[in-house]
Design an enzyme around this catalytic site. Structure first.
Site, short mmCIF file in Angstrom:
data_model
loop_
_atom_site.label_atom_id
_atom_site.label_comp_id
_atom_site.label_asym_id
_atom_site.label_seq_id
_atom_site.Cartn_x
_atom_site.Cartn_y
_atom_site.Cartn_z
N GLY A 111 52.35 37.70 40.55
CA GLY A 111 53.19 37.89 39.37
C GLY A 111 52.63 37.14 38.18
N GLU A 140 47.04 29.47 42.89
CA GLU A 140 46.99 30.86 42.42
C GLU A 140 45.66 31.15 41.74
OE1 GLU A 140 51.69 31.90 41.55
OE2 GLU A 140 50.53 30.87 40.00
#
Length: 231
Positions: free
Chosen positions: A84, A105
């Protein structure tokens, strides 16, 4: 569609990019969690993938739902990461880290051949910065690091509150044992220049500007999902 339905729709489209046998980076956050749930259904139906989670939170959900996992050390080169974002600009540059997992991430995304972002249309912006930029810092000397961040930002005429992220009565700590400063700049006209300034500060571990990392963004709105490609 409500906000959750839009997240599910974006996750459904992203799932169509997942092929049998893929080595998959699996993101963190509410939209990524909808993707994990859909992915688990496909795995139970026979899809063969191996996933690398970007946070302990994602790892727990994957294990709970039966998505097979490996560490990035066991599988250091990935085919695709799906994650996301907190903001997406027209060039598909991103702000990430609202969930506190930005370091892992970015490491996972950088180890992947491609990164696909899934988000609802509220995350689309013309210029990054309305969402406070997460900056991951070493706890040692954090007061000095925050002062250095403020000075670096001022070189680029960026102003706004720098706030150490808290959790309950304490300081929020990342999976890597670091702290996060949320920088409310409001608008970041030159993300690359800010990135360079931040990386010049020894106490800065990582920041939430993901520049030229995403190749596709799947953006869901009330009318459905659309796919944007990096220019």
């Amino acid at each position: 569609m409500d906000a959750r339905e839009m997240k599910v729709k974006a996750a459904q489209v992203a799932l169509s990019y997942v092929e049998d046998g893929m080595k998959l980076g699996i993101g963190t956050g509410s939209t990524a969690e909808e993707f994990v749930r859909l992915l688990a259904e496909k795995v139970h139906g026979g899809l063969r993938i191996e996933g690398v989670p970007t946070s302990e939170r994602t790892a727990r959900l994957c294990l709970e739902l039966g998505v097979p996992l490996k560490s990035l050390d066991e599988m250091p080169e990935l085919d695709l990461t799906i994650d996301g974002a907190d903001e997406v600009d027209p060039k598909l540059n991103l702000i990430k880290g609202g969930g506190g997992a930005l370091l892992r991430e970015k490491i996972v995304a950088a180890a992947s051949s491609r990164m696909i972002v899934i988000a609802d249309e509220s995350k689309l912006v013309e210029t990054l910065g309305a969402f406070p930029l997460p900056i991951e810092i070493n706890p040692f000397g954090e007061a000095a690091t925050i002062i250095a961040i403020e000075r670096a930002a001022s070189k680029l005429n960026l102003t706004g509150e720098l706030k150490l992220r808290r959790l309950g009565d304490g300081v929020f700590t990342t999976d890597g044992g670091h702290h996060i400063v949320d920088a409310s700049f409001g608008r970041i006209p030159d993300a690359e220049a800010l990135s360079a300034e931040l990386f010049s500060i020894p106490g800065v571990v990582e920041h939430g500007l993901f520049i030229q990392m995403a190749s596709i963004a799947i953006i869901a709105g009330p009318a459905g999902a659309r796919t944007l490609e990096a220019k």
